[in-house]
Design a protein around this motif. Structure first.
Motif, PDB file in Angstrom:
ATOM      1  N   GLU A  16       0.809  -1.130   0.049  1.00 14.61           N
ATOM      2  CA  GLU A  16      -0.129  -0.051  -0.016  1.00 14.61           C
ATOM      3  C   GLU A  16       0.779   1.169  -0.057  1.00 14.61           C
ATOM      4  O   GLU A  16       0.595   2.308  -0.574  1.00 14.61           O
ATOM      5  N   VAL A  17       2.070   1.265   0.948  1.00 16.03           N
ATOM      6  CA  VAL A  17       2.892   2.307   0.779  1.00 16.03           C
ATOM      7  C   VAL A  17       3.213   2.566  -0.460  1.00 16.03           C
ATOM      8  O   VAL A  17       3.594   3.839  -1.075  1.00 16.03           O
ATOM      9  N   LEU A  18       3.721   1.653  -1.322  1.00 18.07           N
ATOM     10  CA  LEU A  18       4.038   1.634  -2.702  1.00 18.07           C
ATOM     11  C   LEU A  18       3.012   2.442  -3.595  1.00 18.07           C
ATOM     12  O   LEU A  18       3.524   3.120  -4.274  1.00 18.07           O
ATOM     13  N   GLY A  19       2.062   1.848  -3.604  1.00 15.85           N
ATOM     14  CA  GLY A  19       0.926   2.393  -4.203  1.00 15.85           C
ATOM     15  C   GLY A  19       0.627   3.818  -4.057  1.00 15.85           C
ATOM     16  O   GLY A  19       0.309   4.642  -4.967  1.00 15.85           O
ATOM     17  N   LEU A  22       3.129   6.249  -5.539  1.00 14.97           N
ATOM     18  CA  LEU A  22       3.046   6.347  -6.983  1.00 14.97           C
ATOM     19  C   LEU A  22       1.611   7.252  -7.191  1.00 14.97           C
ATOM     20  O   LEU A  22       1.889   8.305  -8.265  1.00 14.97           O
ATOM     21  N   PHE A  23       0.807   7.247  -6.358  1.00 12.21           N
ATOM     22  CA  PHE A  23      -0.504   8.078  -6.440  1.00 12.21           C
ATOM     23  C   PHE A  23       0.081   9.506  -6.044  1.00 12.21           C
ATOM     24  O   PHE A  23      -0.330  10.453  -6.827  1.00 12.21           O
ATOM     25  N   LEU A  24       0.796   9.763  -5.063  1.00 13.10           N
ATOM     26  CA  LEU A  24       1.370  11.025  -4.589  1.00 13.10           C
ATOM     27  C   LEU A  24       2.050  11.510  -5.725  1.00 13.10           C
ATOM     28  O   LEU A  24       1.854  12.763  -6.321  1.00 13.10           O
ATOM     29  N   ARG A  25       2.957  10.721  -6.293  1.00 14.76           N
ATOM     30  CA  ARG A  25       3.602  11.316  -7.305  1.00 14.76           C
ATOM     31  C   ARG A  25       3.107  11.576  -8.720  1.00 14.76           C
ATOM     32  O   ARG A  25       3.610  12.693  -9.320  1.00 14.76           O
ATOM     33  N   GLY A  26       1.989  11.063  -8.775  1.00 12.10           N
ATOM     34  CA  GLY A  26       1.006  11.698 -10.073  1.00 12.10           C
ATOM     35  C   GLY A  26       0.305  12.665  -9.540  1.00 12.10           C
ATOM     36  O   GLY A  26      -0.228  13.600 -10.488  1.00 12.10           O
ATOM     37  N   PHE A  27      -0.190  12.848  -8.380  1.00 16.36           N
ATOM     38  CA  PHE A  27      -1.325  13.794  -8.141  1.00 16.36           C
ATOM     39  C   PHE A  27      -0.471  15.146  -7.855  1.00 16.36           C
ATOM     40  O   PHE A  27      -0.878  16.121  -7.988  1.00 16.36           O
ATOM     41  N   PHE A  28       0.880  14.889  -7.276  1.00 17.31           N
ATOM     42  CA  PHE A  28       1.788  16.226  -6.978  1.00 17.31           C
ATOM     43  C   PHE A  28       2.858  16.054  -8.062  1.00 17.31           C
ATOM     44  O   PHE A  28       4.081  15.915  -7.748  1.00 17.31           O
ATOM     45  N   PRO A  29       2.546  16.294  -9.373  1.00 15.56           N
ATOM     46  CA  PRO A  29       3.549  16.024 -10.549  1.00 15.56           C
ATOM     47  C   PRO A  29       5.039  17.146 -10.293  1.00 15.56           C
ATOM     48  O   PRO A  29       4.308  18.358 -10.120  1.00 15.56           O
ATOM     49  N   VAL A  30       5.940  16.829 -10.058  1.00 16.98           N
ATOM     50  CA  VAL A  30       7.194  17.429 -10.170  1.00 16.98           C
ATOM     51  C   VAL A  30       7.361  18.171 -11.494  1.00 16.98           C
ATOM     52  O   VAL A  30       7.625  17.345 -12.627  1.00 16.98           O
ATOM     53  N   PRO A  31       7.268  19.514 -11.719  1.00 12.34           N
ATOM     54  CA  PRO A  31       7.789  19.926 -13.209  1.00 12.34           C
ATOM     55  C   PRO A  31       9.049  19.624 -13.638  1.00 12.34           C
ATOM     56  O   PRO A  31      10.075  19.589 -12.982  1.00 12.34           O
ATOM     57  N   VAL A  32       9.045  19.088 -14.579  1.00 10.74           N
ATOM     58  CA  VAL A  32      10.450  18.607 -15.295  1.00 10.74           C
ATOM     59  C   VAL A  32      10.869  19.779 -16.245  1.00 10.74           C
ATOM     60  O   VAL A  32      10.111  20.254 -17.276  1.00 10.74           O
ATOM     61  N   ARG A  33      11.986  20.571 -15.980  1.00  6.18           N
ATOM     62  CA  ARG A  33      12.353  21.795 -16.917  1.00  6.18           C
ATOM     63  C   ARG A  33      13.895  21.203 -17.270  1.00  6.18           C
ATOM     64  O   ARG A  33      14.483  20.726 -16.758  1.00  6.18           O
ATOM     65  N   SER A  34      13.759  21.633 -18.550  1.00  6.54           N
ATOM     66  CA  SER A  34      15.104  21.592 -19.326  1.00  6.54           C
ATOM     67  C   SER A  34      16.319  22.024 -18.745  1.00  6.54           C
ATOM     68  O   SER A  34      16.040  23.391 -18.380  1.00  6.54           O
ATOM     69  N   SER A  35      17.374  21.737 -18.474  1.00  8.00           N
ATOM     70  CA  SER A  35      18.819  22.365 -18.041  1.00  8.00           C
ATOM     71  C   SER A  35      19.636  22.568 -19.111  1.00  8.00           C
ATOM     72  O   SER A  35      20.841  22.973 -18.813  1.00  8.00           O
ATOM     73  N   SER A  36      19.057  22.343 -20.326  1.00  8.86           N
ATOM     74  CA  SER A  36      20.198  22.595 -21.493  1.00  8.86           C
ATOM     75  C   SER A  36      20.652  24.067 -21.806  1.00  8.86           C
ATOM     76  O   SER A  36      21.480  24.564 -22.688  1.00  8.86           O
ATOM     77  N   GLY A  37      19.653  25.062 -21.186  1.00 10.18           N
ATOM     78  CA  GLY A  37      19.880  26.535 -21.389  1.00 10.18           C
ATOM     79  C   GLY A  37      18.725  27.055 -22.360  1.00 10.18           C
ATOM     80  O   GLY A  37      18.769  28.356 -22.213  1.00 10.18           O
ATOM     81  N   THR A  38      18.107  26.228 -22.892  1.00 11.61           N
ATOM     82  CA  THR A  38      16.969  26.503 -23.768  1.00 11.61           C
ATOM     83  C   THR A  38      15.768  27.509 -22.848  1.00 11.61           C
ATOM     84  O   THR A  38      15.147  28.335 -23.359  1.00 11.61           O
ATOM     85  N   GLU A  39      15.674  26.940 -21.675  1.00  9.67           N
ATOM     86  CA  GLU A  39      14.688  27.466 -20.627  1.00  9.67           C
ATOM     87  C   GLU A  39      14.781  29.040 -20.562  1.00  9.67           C
ATOM     88  O   GLU A  39      13.758  29.758 -20.604  1.00  9.67           O
ATOM     89  N   GLY A 438      -1.566   3.631  -8.905  1.00  8.54           N
ATOM     90  CA  GLY A 438      -1.620   3.748  -7.527  1.00  8.54           C
ATOM     91  C   GLY A 438      -2.690   3.357  -6.706  1.00  8.54           C
ATOM     92  O   GLY A 438      -2.751   2.574  -5.825  1.00  8.54           O
ATOM     93  N   THR A 439      -3.858   3.977  -7.336  1.00  9.61           N
ATOM     94  CA  THR A 439      -5.417   3.688  -6.580  1.00  9.61           C
ATOM     95  C   THR A 439      -5.522   2.279  -6.825  1.00  9.61           C
ATOM     96  O   THR A 439      -6.296   1.592  -5.826  1.00  9.61           O
ATOM     97  N   VAL A 440      -5.263   1.705  -7.993  1.00 14.65           N
ATOM     98  CA  VAL A 440      -5.744   0.232  -8.162  1.00 14.65           C
ATOM     99  C   VAL A 440      -5.098  -0.772  -7.222  1.00 14.65           C
ATOM    100  O   VAL A 440      -5.436  -1.859  -6.672  1.00 14.65           O
ATOM    101  N   VAL A 441      -3.580  -0.278  -7.095  1.00 14.03           N
ATOM    102  CA  VAL A 441      -2.796  -1.238  -5.905  1.00 14.03           C
ATOM    103  C   VAL A 441      -3.339  -1.146  -4.681  1.00 14.03           C
ATOM    104  O   VAL A 441      -3.700  -2.337  -3.943  1.00 14.03           O
ATOM    105  N   VAL A 442      -3.710  -0.021  -4.300  1.00 15.57           N
ATOM    106  CA  VAL A 442      -4.147   0.223  -2.847  1.00 15.57           C
ATOM    107  C   VAL A 442      -5.718  -0.576  -2.666  1.00 15.57           C
ATOM    108  O   VAL A 442      -5.776  -1.278  -1.727  1.00 15.57           O
ATOM    109  N   LEU A 443      -6.540  -0.534  -3.742  1.00 14.42           N
ATOM    110  CA  LEU A 443      -7.901  -1.074  -3.841  1.00 14.42           C
ATOM    111  C   LEU A 443      -7.665  -2.468  -3.671  1.00 14.42           C
ATOM    112  O   LEU A 443      -8.535  -3.311  -3.086  1.00 14.42           O
ATOM    113  N   GLU A 444      -6.839  -2.987  -4.366  1.00 16.69           N
ATOM    114  CA  GLU A 444      -6.520  -4.546  -4.561  1.00 16.69           C
ATOM    115  C   GLU A 444      -6.265  -4.905  -3.241  1.00 16.69           C
ATOM    116  O   GLU A 444      -6.403  -5.965  -2.577  1.00 16.69           O
ATOM    117  N   VAL A 445      -5.098  -4.309  -2.786  1.00 19.34           N
ATOM    118  CA  VAL A 445      -4.875  -4.727  -1.070  1.00 19.34           C
ATOM    119  C   VAL A 445      -5.943  -4.821  -0.245  1.00 19.34           C
ATOM    120  O   VAL A 445      -6.074  -5.333   0.724  1.00 19.34           O
TER     121      VAL A 445
END
Length: 992
Positions: A16-19, A22-39, A438-445
């Protein structure tokens, strides 16, 4: 595969902790920014709207100000400046606001109102994700386009002093800096002196363009003493003196420069009535924003009231003031009063640049942007602007030109408001796929736990997990292939925006195989259950039994609490739910005691009936008994409830009074700390005790609480631990006296008040000593002697060590919470659970309920502002991340942790076999899994709710933390079960 129910439950919680992760990582998405300098690659500024063949303005306007000084005072509320405190303690700032050359605003900060996300909002103009509340502990470098990076690219020389969060966000951006950790909240003097000591030297120099000062002392005072502390006024006066020094220096320097200078006074967030921050109360989100410059001349009688703006508006305003491009992801609008004194063409140029930037952001984030009102208004404004430019080039003194210019300006301002509001309301781009997996994993458990009830709560406390046959079945392979195919299809369309799709293929494949295996195991368990008929048969012994009040309360209370999580008001005031449940539980126990002490003439003496119907899985889980099963296993040769009626009179009256004593204790704790949202501002006993003129009363209460604490804990400790506990509690009082919270008879005044580092470390020595003694006894009981008494002694030593640590970390006015909690545990163990012979499942659920209630009794709530950050720095001279996080978490969850610890102690000392511990572990896992699973479904369905970030998201983080504690408790239960299994043969050996 045959497993003990405790081990099975522990494995389920880990999954359940793993599920949930995964849910939190989808619910609180960390923005991915390019570090190549184009930003941060410079783009040519948008030209003025086309005016025929004439050449248009294609360059950025020149800067409005020469030097800019930003003074950010952490946790500065708007009423600290614009209210009575500002008039009293900040007279110079009040004069500038009311009569000086300045523009004042009330800037609204969006939750989470913690430092790092707010700094990002100030310099980028964007709305940071809620996950930044966790990343605030260790801020990574900011790669998103921002004013600081733009200034560095433009050659601006910047100097910074203050909170080192800036240094972490902007490494190598400042030509000179001196960072101070923001997490050592016990210090509110040196942390600001380290900033001010540089001022005289820097203000005399001319080799800088931007100076940023971040003062932390006010925030630290709020965390330790609250907004009503007398230290607040002194700190505000100190900050007013700093502003006098800076403003005077800037005015003197303007005589030798062409451009005026700018002084900006702002805050990252406010301060709640409890002194914390992080949530969305008015006191936390309303901050002052003051622009001070000789460019804002004011005529006599010109009264300017502070206007309400968004905190994100500062980035666009600073960019314009420094002659920089507006950050790409800014959703803020330019504060028009700052440019009001410029020529009309310059005003329109600034407004046009801002609307172009917002319209580009709208185009990138909303597919149907052309239908948005803001975009349509922008096109109208551009056409009007082009007409104005054509008219301006033909005749610049026409009255028609002035009238049309005012119309274009109004159109731009309306467009800015509409675009900014539309972009600000755009919720985060949820990673729906990661959330779903993540929700499916938690509900299955959860379903697997529910289906395992009949075997897990049997007298053997073991169950056959149908793992091999489902995993190697055709259904498993077909399901795995289908899920893997679905994964490929989703990831092909989602691309890098999905976290789960960005995982390496082996990791994603393992998760999909786990989902398939859980699904097959659930299907196998369902088929076996229906084929055996367990869900359709009543147990013979229970066919004539009926539900007791306690059984109904446990069932309805648990279901009612889970259902209540779907309403924001119930989440904000969840403490009321738990207060009601524990009070009702006390009344049900009172009725049960009376029923057994005074049996009716027609029904003889009987204890509470067993579960009436095994077919109801949830009810069976919450009650957890098998007829003739674990009652004898838990209590062995203890007397039955039938003997309660034959007890001596004084013992019977003690039993009858015990539920009322517990009810009285709970009632006494309620007014100690007001929590929640609706009534958090009302005065409570804690505020009264912590006021400066009530130190004598608080000292007496703290001393009395520590004495009672020792009396309750020492009864089962060894002699060495008793001495360590006494000295440790004495050190706790000395620590609070060193901080000035309580008084010492031999100390007059507060001249020798310190940070209490030596006293706190003195207590830590005894805490570690007691914990070491308990661990040694546990290891000895498992390795050498195999004696249950040694194991019970070791567990109690661990429990007492945690109690001593809690006494050190809790505020002195909260010591009665700790004392009454231990008192309730003692009364329940001696007068409720033993005489009434409650089984392991009931005892576990009662511990869980009281643990949740005591979480709120100590002043916690479901918003982040009530987390006592100062507890993480007790005994620390500098910020050290690992111990600070651990101490803060333990202080926050003291109630649930101590009640879980007492549960292990109680069952280990009273049970005659390992089945009680396994039942407790299983029930604890299930009772915690129910709200977590339901809440994931509710948050997913309510993710577009108005209060998703201010109410539901903080509660989601709290639920995740509760699940981590559950995993630790289940792991400890499993370890104790293994120890109990090894020691059981030896304990039954007559020769031992």
């Amino acid at each position: 595969m045959r497993l003990g129910s405790g081990t099975f439950a522990a494995c389920c919680v880990v999954i359940e902790v793993l599920g949930v992760a995964l849910f939190l990582r989808g619910f609180f998405p960390v923005p991915v920014r390019s570090s190549s300098g184009t930003e941060h690659q410079a783009e040519p500024p948008a030209p003025e709207p086309s005016a025929g063949a004439s050449s248009n303005w294609t360059k950025l306007p020149p800067p409005l100000f020469g030097k800019v000084v930003i003074v950010l005072i952490d946790a500065l509320r708007d009423d600290f400046v614009f209210g009575s405190k500002g008039v009293k303690f900040m007279p110079y700032t009040t004069y500038l606001v009311e009569k000086g050359a300045s523009h004042s605003f009330v800037a609204e900060a969006k939750p989470p109102t913690v430092t790092m996300p707010r700094i990002k909002a100030l310099v980028t103009g964007s709305l940071p994700g809620f996950v930044d509340i966790i990343r605030n502990l260790n801020s990574p470098a900011l790669l998103e386009d921002n004013v600081i990076t733009q200034a560095k690219a433009a050659g601006k020389r910047m100097i910074f002093y203050g909170d080192d969060t800036w240094v972490k966000l902007f490494p190598k951006h400042f030509v000179e800096y001196d960072g101070t950790t923001s997490f050592f909240v016990s210090d509110y003097t040196e942390v600001d002196d380290n900033v001010t000591r540089h001022l005289d030297k820097v203000l005399k120099r001319g080799d800088w363009d931007v100076l940023i000062l971040h003062y932390l002392g006010l925030d630290h005072i709020g965390h330790t003493s609250g907004p009503s502390s007398p230290l607040i006024g002194r700190k505000l006066s100190e900050m007013d003196g700093v502003l006098v020094k800076i403003h005077t220096s800037l005015l003197a320097e303007e005589r030798e420069t062409l451009l005026p200078n700018l002084l900006v006074l702002c805050a990252d967030h406010g301060m709640s009535e409890a002194g914390g921050h992080g949530a969305s109360s008015t006191e936390e989100v309303n901050t002052p924003l003051i622009f001070i410059s000789s460019a804002f001349e004011r005529k006599p009688g010109d009264i300017r009231h502070p206007k309400r703006v968004q905190q994100t508006d500062l980035a666009a305003t600073l960019a314009v003031g420094l002659g920089l491009p507006i950050p790409k992801h800014s959703v803020g609008s330019l504060l028009f009063p700052i440019i009001e004194g410029k020529a009309m063409r310059e005003q329109l140029r600034f407004l046009h640049l801002n609307t172009v930037q917002l319209s580009k952001l709208l185009r990138e984030n909303i597919p149907s942007f052309k239908k948005e009102p803001g975009f349509q208004q922008f096109k109208v404004a551009e056409r009007l602007h082009a007409n104005w430019i054509r008219l301006y080039l033909e005749s610049s003194n026409s009255e028609v030109l002035v009238s049309l210019g005012a119309k274009v300006r109004r159109q731009y301002l309306d467009t800015l408001r509409t675009l900014s509001l539309s972009l600000s309301r755009q919720v985060a781009h949820y990673d729906a796929y990661s959330m779903a997996v993540g929700t499916v994993v938690v509900l299955e458990v959860l379903v697997l736990l529910l289906l395992s009830i009949p075997q897990a709560l049997s007298s053997e406390a073991e169950l056959d997990v149908p793992l091999s046959s489902p995993v190697f079945s055709l259904l498993f392979y077909l399901t795995s292939l289908a899920l893997l195919g679905l994964h490929v299809m989703v990831c092909t369309s989602a691309g890098r925006s999905c976290y789960f799709c960005s995982l390496p293929w082996p990791a994603a494949g393992v998760v999909m195989l786990l989902v398939s295996a859980l699904l097959c195991v659930v299907a196998s368990a369902l088929a076996k259950t229906f084929l055996d008929g367990k869900l359709l048969r009543k147990s013979p012994a229970g066919s004539g039994s009926r539900w007791s009040e306690l059984e109904l309360l446990i069932l309805l209370g648990t279901v009612g609490h889970v259902v209540s999580l779907g309403a924001s008001s119930f989440i904000e005031e969840e403490h009321q739910t738990w207060y009601f449940l524990v009070n009702t539980l006390c009344l049900a126990l009172c009725h049960q005691v009376y029923k057994n002490c005074f049996p009716g003439p027609d029904r003889g003496l009987q204890c509470c009936p067993h579960m009436a119907d095994v077919c109801d899985c949830v009810a069976a889980t919450l009650q957890g008994r098998k007829p003739g099963g674990d009652g004898a296993e838990l209590w062995g040769t203890h007397e039955s409830p039938a003997s309660l009626a034959t007890r001596p009179g004084h013992e019977k009256w003690v039993l009858l009074a015990s539920p009322w004593l517990i009810l009285a204790c709970c009632r006494l704790l309620r007014p100690l700390n007001q929590t929640g949202v609706q009534w958090a501002h009302r005065p409570d006993l804690g505020h009264w005790l912590t006021s400066s003129d009530r130190k004598a009363e608080l000292s007496v209460l703290a001393a009395l609480s520590l004495v009672v604490l020792f009396a309750l804990v020492q009864r089962r400790c060894s002699r060495a631990s008793k001495i360590a506990m006494a000295l440790g509690l004495l050190g706790v009082y000395c620590y609070r006296a060193a901080l000035g919270n309580v008084l010492l008879p031999w100390r007059q005044g507060s001249k020798d008040i310190s940070q209490g580092i030596v006293e706190a470390r003195f207590v830590y020595v005894f805490v570690l000593g007691i914990l070491f003694t308990g661990t040694r006894d546990l290891l000895r009981s498992q390795v050498t002697t195999a004696d249950p008494k040694v194991r019970a002694a070791g567990l109690w030593e661990l429990h007492s060590g945690l109690v001593l640590l809690a006494a050190l970390l809790l505020r002195p006015h909260n010591l009665p919470v700790l004392v009454l909690g231990l008192l309730i545990q003692t009364v329940m163990a001696r007068c409720i659970w033993k005489p009434l012979r409650h089984d392991a499942a009931e005892v576990t659920i009662m511990h869980y309920w009281f643990g949740q209630a005591f979480f709120y009794f100590q002043g916690n709530s479901n918003n982040v502002a009530t987390v006592d950050v100062s507890a993480g720095f007790v005994g620390l001279s500098t910020y050290v991340e690992v111990p600070a996080v651990f101490l803060t978490a333990f202080a926050t969850y003291t109630g649930p942790v101590l009640w879980a610890s007492h549960l292990v102690n109680f069952l280990s000392s009273e049970s005659s076999s390992g089945s009680a511990l396994r039942h407790a572990c299983f029930c604890y896992a299930l009772i915690c899994s129910l709200p977590v699973s339901a809440y994931l479904v509710l948050v997913t369905s309510l993710r577009y709710h108005l209060f998703i970030w201010s109410v539901f998201s903080p509660k989601l983080l709290y639920e995740g933390m509760h699940l981590l504690i559950t995993a630790a408790v289940c792991a400890f239960f499993t370890a104790m079960d293994q120890t109990n299994t090894k020691s059981q043969p030896s304990s039954q050996d007559p020769g031992k």
